[in-house]
Write a protein that holds these residues in place. Sequence first.
Motif, short mmCIF file in Angstrom:
data_model
loop_
_atom_site.label_atom_id
_atom_site.label_comp_id
_atom_site.label_asym_id
_atom_site.label_seq_id
_atom_site.Cartn_x
_atom_site.Cartn_y
_atom_site.Cartn_z
N SER A 244 0.85 -1.17 0.00
CA SER A 244 0.00 0.00 0.00
C SER A 244 0.90 1.23 0.00
CB SER A 244 -0.88 -0.01 1.25
OG SER A 244 -1.62 1.20 1.38
N GLY A 245 0.54 2.24 -0.80
CA GLY A 245 1.24 3.52 -0.75
C GLY A 245 2.68 3.50 -1.20
N ARG A 246 3.01 2.58 -2.15
CA ARG A 246 4.35 2.48 -2.73
C ARG A 246 5.44 2.13 -1.71
NH1 ARG A 246 5.40 3.99 -7.97
NH2 ARG A 246 7.47 4.81 -7.53
N TYR A 247 5.06 1.35 -0.70
CA TYR A 247 6.07 0.67 0.10
C TYR A 247 6.58 -0.48 -0.77
CZ TYR A 247 8.38 -1.43 4.14
OH TYR A 247 9.32 -1.94 4.99
N HIS A 248 7.81 -0.97 -0.51
CA HIS A 248 8.31 -2.03 -1.40
C HIS A 248 7.47 -3.30 -1.28
CE1 HIS A 248 10.53 -3.68 2.09
NE2 HIS A 248 11.08 -2.49 2.26
N HIS A 249 7.08 -3.70 -0.06
CA HIS A 249 6.04 -4.72 0.09
C HIS A 249 5.60 -4.84 1.54
CE1 HIS A 249 9.59 -7.28 0.93
NE2 HIS A 249 8.81 -8.25 1.35
N HIS A 250 4.29 -4.84 1.72
CA HIS A 250 3.68 -5.19 2.98
C HIS A 250 3.35 -6.68 3.02
CE1 HIS A 250 2.65 -0.77 3.12
NE2 HIS A 250 3.03 -0.96 4.38
N LEU A 251 3.29 -7.28 1.83
CA LEU A 251 2.95 -8.69 1.74
C LEU A 251 3.78 -9.36 0.64
CD1 LEU A 251 0.99 -10.94 2.73
CD2 LEU A 251 -0.49 -10.33 0.82
N GLY A 252 4.45 -10.44 1.02
CA GLY A 252 5.12 -11.30 0.06
C GLY A 252 4.40 -12.64 0.02
N MET A 253 4.40 -13.28 -1.14
CA MET A 253 3.75 -14.59 -1.29
C MET A 253 4.61 -15.44 -2.20
SD MET A 253 -0.12 -13.16 -1.96
CE MET A 253 0.34 -12.47 -3.57
N ASN A 254 4.74 -16.72 -1.89
CA ASN A 254 5.51 -17.58 -2.78
C ASN A 254 4.92 -18.98 -2.84
OD1 ASN A 254 7.09 -19.70 -1.17
ND2 ASN A 254 7.58 -17.83 -0.01
N VAL A 255 5.33 -19.73 -3.90
CA VAL A 255 4.91 -21.12 -4.09
C VAL A 255 6.12 -22.04 -4.15
CG1 VAL A 255 2.73 -20.55 -5.24
CG2 VAL A 255 4.82 -20.76 -6.61
N TRP A 256 7.24 -21.61 -3.60
CA TRP A 256 8.49 -22.36 -3.72
C TRP A 256 8.36 -23.77 -3.16
CZ3 TRP A 256 10.86 -17.46 -1.29
CH2 TRP A 256 11.00 -16.46 -2.26
N GLN A 257 7.69 -23.92 -2.03
CA GLN A 257 7.49 -25.25 -1.45
C GLN A 257 6.03 -25.67 -1.45
OE1 GLN A 257 9.47 -23.67 2.20
NE2 GLN A 257 10.52 -25.63 2.26
N SER A 258 5.13 -24.74 -1.72
CA SER A 258 3.71 -24.98 -1.46
C SER A 258 2.84 -24.98 -2.71
CB SER A 258 3.19 -23.91 -0.49
OG SER A 258 3.45 -22.60 -0.99
N GLN A 259 3.43 -25.05 -3.91
CA GLN A 259 2.63 -25.07 -5.13
C GLN A 259 1.59 -26.19 -5.06
OE1 GLN A 259 2.95 -22.99 -8.15
NE2 GLN A 259 0.93 -23.94 -8.35
#
Length: 320
Positions: A244-259
């Motif tokens: 939100s508001g051009r922060y680099h990230h408030h939330l990261g998400m990945n599927v590296w182990q959980s696809q």
Amino acid sequence: MTTDMTRRTILQMAGASSLAAAASAAARAEGNAGGGPTFANRTPMRVGMVTLRVRKLDPVADFYRDVIGLAVMERSPSSATLGAGGAKLLVLEARPDATEESKRAAGLYHTAFLMPTRKDLARWLVHAASHRVPLSGFADHLVSESVYLDDPEGNGIEVYADRDPSQWQWSEGSVKMASDELNIPDLLSLTNTRVADYAKAPDGLRVGHMHLRVGDLAEAERFYHGTVGLDPTRRRNGAAFLSSGRYHHHLGMNVWQSQGAGQRDDATTGLAWFSLVTEKQELLAAQEERLRKGGAKLTALADGVEAVDPWGTRVRLLRV
């Protein structure tokens, strides 16, 4: 403790024989993924609190108190609430009969505690080294500098400091991030490595971002961007970042182990819920409307709503 000794100790704690190896470990931990919390918490929406289900309450609560430096604000046989500067940041719920959540399941990848300044990060690193806290890696992400570790039940943690937002590089709505080698000697030059003076977390410490394991990246983006309303800031190599508001990230998400992961089991350890908070009633109302139109499962709360993502992770959208 000399700077060289601290550097060697930190490398040994990370199980790495070189800074390059440690950076590689951080790359695995964060992927290709300043300012400080005053910026991250000035945005229209930001991370508020995190709640974890744990089997052994006392050792986990003691870890966040002694290693991260959080203050114990409330404690009972069934839960503990910890925070910094009077702000509640972490709730631990005792679930002694819970089974351990698989790393291949959707859920928590790490909780990221954001230090107010780079010097605070340096002070904390000396503290960690002096207490022989095991680390899993560290890296320079260009927008921030990060150290990785796990709590006693395997919940991932990042401790980091932002570079000033004026140094972040944006191109067509995407922020440049990497997992480069962290310059530990330069970081440690900001503090006295012979004295561990990190008695507690600084008052300005906050949860800067959350990083989740999800089962499908496109589906996760549809929920957290299309429905919750966070803006994409980067997508690469099985991971997506939103803010939100051009922060680099408030939330990261990945599927590296959980696809392909299915629904989470509430009878396991790990993330129970986290909150995204706003001071703007109109923003909260717009979020709720989008969630209802999107068919999200909602529960009304006194100060907002709780939604459930496609894998059963609960996110509370609250007004503060």
